[in-house]
Design a protein around this motif. Sequence first.
Motif, PDB file in Angstrom:
ATOM      1  N   THR A 208       1.131   0.038  -7.836  1.00  0.00           N
ATOM      2  CA  THR A 208       1.895  -0.283  -6.381  1.00  0.00           C
ATOM      3  C   THR A 208       1.448  -1.122  -5.575  1.00  0.00           C
ATOM      4  O   THR A 208      -0.239  -1.492  -5.518  1.00  0.00           O
ATOM      5  CB  THR A 208       1.775   1.350  -5.916  1.00  0.00           C
ATOM      6  OG1 THR A 208       1.718   2.395  -6.680  1.00  0.00           O
ATOM      7  CG2 THR A 208       1.716   1.942  -4.746  1.00  0.00           C
ATOM      8  N   ARG A 210       2.251  -3.192  -2.413  1.00  0.00           N
ATOM      9  CA  ARG A 210       2.582  -3.391  -0.441  1.00  0.00           C
ATOM     10  C   ARG A 210       3.403  -4.383  -0.354  1.00  0.00           C
ATOM     11  O   ARG A 210       1.876  -5.627   0.293  1.00  0.00           O
ATOM     12  CB  ARG A 210       2.294  -2.243   0.235  1.00  0.00           C
ATOM     13  CG  ARG A 210       2.666  -2.036   2.346  1.00  0.00           C
ATOM     14  CD  ARG A 210       1.712  -1.706   3.522  1.00  0.00           C
ATOM     15  NE  ARG A 210       2.465  -1.286   4.342  1.00  0.00           N
ATOM     16  CZ  ARG A 210       2.449  -1.519   5.374  1.00  0.00           C
ATOM     17  NH1 ARG A 210       2.151  -2.891   4.792  1.00  0.00           N
ATOM     18  NH2 ARG A 210       3.569  -1.308   6.277  1.00  0.00           N
ATOM     19  N   VAL A 224       7.171  -1.064  -0.457  1.00  0.00           N
ATOM     20  CA  VAL A 224       6.564  -0.521  -0.960  1.00  0.00           C
ATOM     21  C   VAL A 224       7.658  -0.711  -2.480  1.00  0.00           C
ATOM     22  O   VAL A 224       7.733   0.070  -2.840  1.00  0.00           O
ATOM     23  CB  VAL A 224       5.967   1.171  -1.188  1.00  0.00           C
ATOM     24  CG1 VAL A 224       5.120   1.444  -2.259  1.00  0.00           C
ATOM     25  CG2 VAL A 224       4.952   1.086   0.505  1.00  0.00           C
TER      26      VAL A 224
END
Length: 242
Positions: A208, A210, A224
């Motif tokens: 992940t 951002r 995201v």
Amino acid sequence: MTAFLPLERSTLYSPAWFVPFDDYAQRVRTAGVEVGLDRLDDGRWLPLDDRPVRTPSAAVTFPGLGRRSAASAARPERHRARFAAAGYQPLYPADGEPFSADLVGIEFLVHPYDDTHPPAVEAAPRLVRLLPSVSFPYPPGLRTVHGFVRDAAASPVPVPVANALVEARGRMGDTEWHERTLSDASGAFRLALRWTGEKADENAVEETFRLQATERPGRSGALVIRLPGDAGPHVIEIREQS
């Protein structure tokens, strides 16, 4: 015996010293970097013919700029330096200063001087960071994400946000990492992700990240993404932040 003038009174004095810095490679870069100089005249920026000089220490200077025959009768003049390099876009705010996409150069005052009146201000080197642009030649196989930065308030036709700062940050072990780039005139960006993103556990495949895009203080957007699933292109919408 020849009399030598102090540096601040000689033709070698420069009111501005710049050190171009490759932000991706984290090293000083002078090869292939072009620098243009403008002077503010009655509210308009006029291009000048002054050519920069590169010093042995990799600084870009303008020797003799501001030297007058009668400095006491002259006033300081505002100038700006503009940088260009193939595959890069210059990040004009200095380190620690707020980002603003409308900056098109580094402004500075040129104080007049002559043999008897030294410059009023001593010049100090200024680091100029060059960020990878959309056309940056990343190494083959390097992971990158691409997309567009747009104005969230524009509807129904998307309006691109040019020169927006696009960033991703994270931590890998004890090392904090930071990748960044700038969008082009069409709002397009391409950002390298050389580090590992957040994982649910050490064996997880999905990472992940951002992404943060900034136009100016108070106007930004975030997105995201999860890789390798989110292939893109990714759209980051800029909006007013309360």
